[in-house]
Design an enzyme around this catalytic site. Structure first.
Site, PDB file in Angstrom:
ATOM      1  N   LYS A  52       0.838  -1.206   0.000  1.00 24.95           N
ATOM      2  CA  LYS A  52       0.000   0.000   0.000  1.00 24.95           C
ATOM      3  C   LYS A  52       0.874   1.258   0.000  1.00 24.95           C
ATOM      4  O   LYS A  52       0.614   2.209  -0.741  1.00 24.95           O
ATOM      5  CB  LYS A  52      -0.949  -0.021   1.213  1.00 24.95           C
ATOM      6  CG  LYS A  52      -2.038  -1.086   1.079  1.00 24.95           C
ATOM      7  CD  LYS A  52      -2.793  -1.337   2.379  1.00 24.95           C
ATOM      8  CE  LYS A  52      -3.740  -2.521   2.215  1.00 24.95           C
ATOM      9  NZ  LYS A  52      -4.473  -2.892   3.451  1.00 24.95           N
ATOM     10  N   GLN A  96      -4.333  -1.762   9.675  1.00 25.95           N
ATOM     11  CA  GLN A  96      -4.247  -3.098   9.080  1.00 25.95           C
ATOM     12  C   GLN A  96      -4.780  -4.137  10.060  1.00 25.95           C
ATOM     13  O   GLN A  96      -4.407  -4.164  11.229  1.00 25.95           O
ATOM     14  CB  GLN A  96      -2.792  -3.405   8.693  1.00 25.95           C
ATOM     15  CG  GLN A  96      -2.616  -4.671   7.886  1.00 25.95           C
ATOM     16  CD  GLN A  96      -3.292  -4.637   6.517  1.00 25.95           C
ATOM     17  OE1 GLN A  96      -3.373  -3.584   5.885  1.00 25.95           O
ATOM     18  NE2 GLN A  96      -3.789  -5.768   6.063  1.00 25.95           N
ATOM     19  N   ASP A 119     -10.801   2.563   4.261  1.00 26.52           N
ATOM     20  CA  ASP A 119     -11.031   1.115   4.175  1.00 26.52           C
ATOM     21  C   ASP A 119     -12.533   0.812   4.113  1.00 26.52           C
ATOM     22  O   ASP A 119     -12.929  -0.314   3.797  1.00 26.52           O
ATOM     23  CB  ASP A 119     -10.432   0.407   5.398  1.00 26.52           C
ATOM     24  CG  ASP A 119      -9.167  -0.367   5.074  1.00 26.52           C
ATOM     25  OD1 ASP A 119      -8.981  -0.730   3.899  1.00 26.52           O
ATOM     26  OD2 ASP A 119      -8.378  -0.614   6.007  1.00 26.52           O
TER      27      ASP A 119
HETATM   28  N1  GUN Z   1      -6.781  -7.250   6.408  1.00 24.48           N
HETATM   29  C1  GUN Z   1      -7.180  -8.019   5.372  1.00 24.48           C
HETATM   30  N2  GUN Z   1      -7.700  -7.247   4.389  1.00 24.48           N
HETATM   31  C2  GUN Z   1      -7.624  -5.977   4.821  1.00 24.48           C
HETATM   32  C3  GUN Z   1      -7.982  -4.723   4.244  1.00 24.48           C
HETATM   33  O1  GUN Z   1      -8.523  -4.616   3.131  1.00 24.48           O
HETATM   34  N3  GUN Z   1      -7.726  -3.630   5.005  1.00 24.48           N
HETATM   35  C4  GUN Z   1      -7.167  -3.717   6.238  1.00 24.48           C
HETATM   36  N4  GUN Z   1      -6.984  -2.582   6.916  1.00 24.48           N
HETATM   37  N5  GUN Z   1      -6.831  -4.848   6.797  1.00 24.48           N
HETATM   38  C5  GUN Z   1      -7.049  -5.972   6.081  1.00 24.48           C
END
Ligand code: GUN
Length: 295
Positions: A52, A96, A119
């Site tokens: 990211k 995350q 998100d």
């Molecule tokens: N853990 C698994 N997929 C995601 C996601 O799309 N965003 C975040 N923040 N954590 C995750």
């Protein structure tokens, strides 16, 4: 069978985002700025967050990565989220997941300002999505919709079977696929670990979205010939033929299912790349909205 190529589609969308950022800056807007929080050092989470941050650089965004030890307190993490909420230089915040067991993911997500919830996991974001109001869509479902749109797959009237009921993928996917829009307009069945006769249900699907987190769970006998397969799984399995000793596979038994279906996403290079696109589009949108709010 046609491959739904995450490399191709994400490259196309990233070009659009890059151009939009340049236009935005040419008109006096500031670079979108994403703040990512990583707690602990789960290898998969490290890889996702690293990707990211790298994409922010590639697309002309600023990024800030905040790393914390896995023994930090929930109160401290929430106070950090609140600090980012109040920092006008930050447009989007992502925490995350998963978080360590002693921290409530719900409490931390609830602390994110909905205007920075790129998100799309905050209850307000999900509520707005449910009602079809403008909001940040969760990144993976958003990315899947972008992929279906790119390939002009008309899902109207299709039976869409979603396997998995997570807040991040399965549940929001049911809402988006049943919406009065295209992609969408599907008749949706949600299946999960307690579903009876799963095979019978998946065999009647025109489109299967597999988000269960179990390697090669969807096998050829579960798929109707000509079906569309969207594989959200990213599972690491042992493979002694690889130098690393392992490889990534999806929730679908790709080798045996692919010859049967009309379209299928590979793993890797499928949905995973689209998730990043969803996140980046949300972050750019957040930056533009912040400007409107601040004036
Ligand atoms: N853990 C698994 N997929 C995601 C996601 O799309 N965003 C975040 N923040 N954590 C995750």
């Amino acid at each position: 069978m046609q491959l739904l190529d995450g490399v191709l589609v994400s490259a196309h969308i990233k070009e659009q985002i890059k151009q939009e950022v340049q236009d935005w800056q040419a008109n006096g807007g500031k670079k979108p700025h994403l703040a990512a929080i990583l707690v602990g050092n789960n290898p998969a989470s490290e890889a996702y967050v690293g990707s990211k941050v790298k994409h922010c650089e590639e697309l002309g965004f600023d990024s800030t990565l905040l790393r914390f030890d896995s023994d930090i307190s929930e109160d401290f993490l929430i106070s950090e989220v609140e600090r980012l909420n109040n920092d006008e230089t930050i447009d989007g915040i992502l925490v995350q997941l998963p978080l360590p067991a002693h921290i409530s993911g719900d409490s931390v997500i609830n602390a994110i300002s909905p205007g920075k919830d790129v998100d799309g996991f905050h209850p307000i974001s999900l509520g707005r999505m449910l009602l079809g109001q403008p909001t940040f869509l969760p990144a993976t479902p958003y990315g899947i919709m972008l992929m279906l749109e790119y390939y002009k797959i008309d899902t109207t009237g299709m039976h869409c079977v979603i396997i998995g009921r997570s807040n991040i993928v399965g549940t929001p996917m049911t809402i988006l696929m049943s919406r009065a829009s295209n992609p969408g307009n599907a008749t949706v069945t949600m299946c999960h670990s307690k579903t009876r006769n799963l095979r019978e249900i998946t065999r009647s699907a025109d489109i299967i979205i597999a988000a269960i987190g179990r390697p090669k769970y969807v096998t050829a006998d579960m798929v109707k010939p000509g079906a569309i397969i969207i594989d959200v799984g990213i599972n690491r399995i042992d493979d002694s033929t690889r130098k690393s000793g392992s490889r990534l596979v999806g929730d679908v038994d790709f080798d045996n299912v692919a010859p049967l279906c009309s379209y299928i996403t590979p793993v890797p290079k499928g949905v995973g790349l689209m998730t990043i696109c969803g996140l980046m589009k949300n972050t750019l949108q957040a930056a533009k909205q912040a400007k409107e709010l601040i004036g």
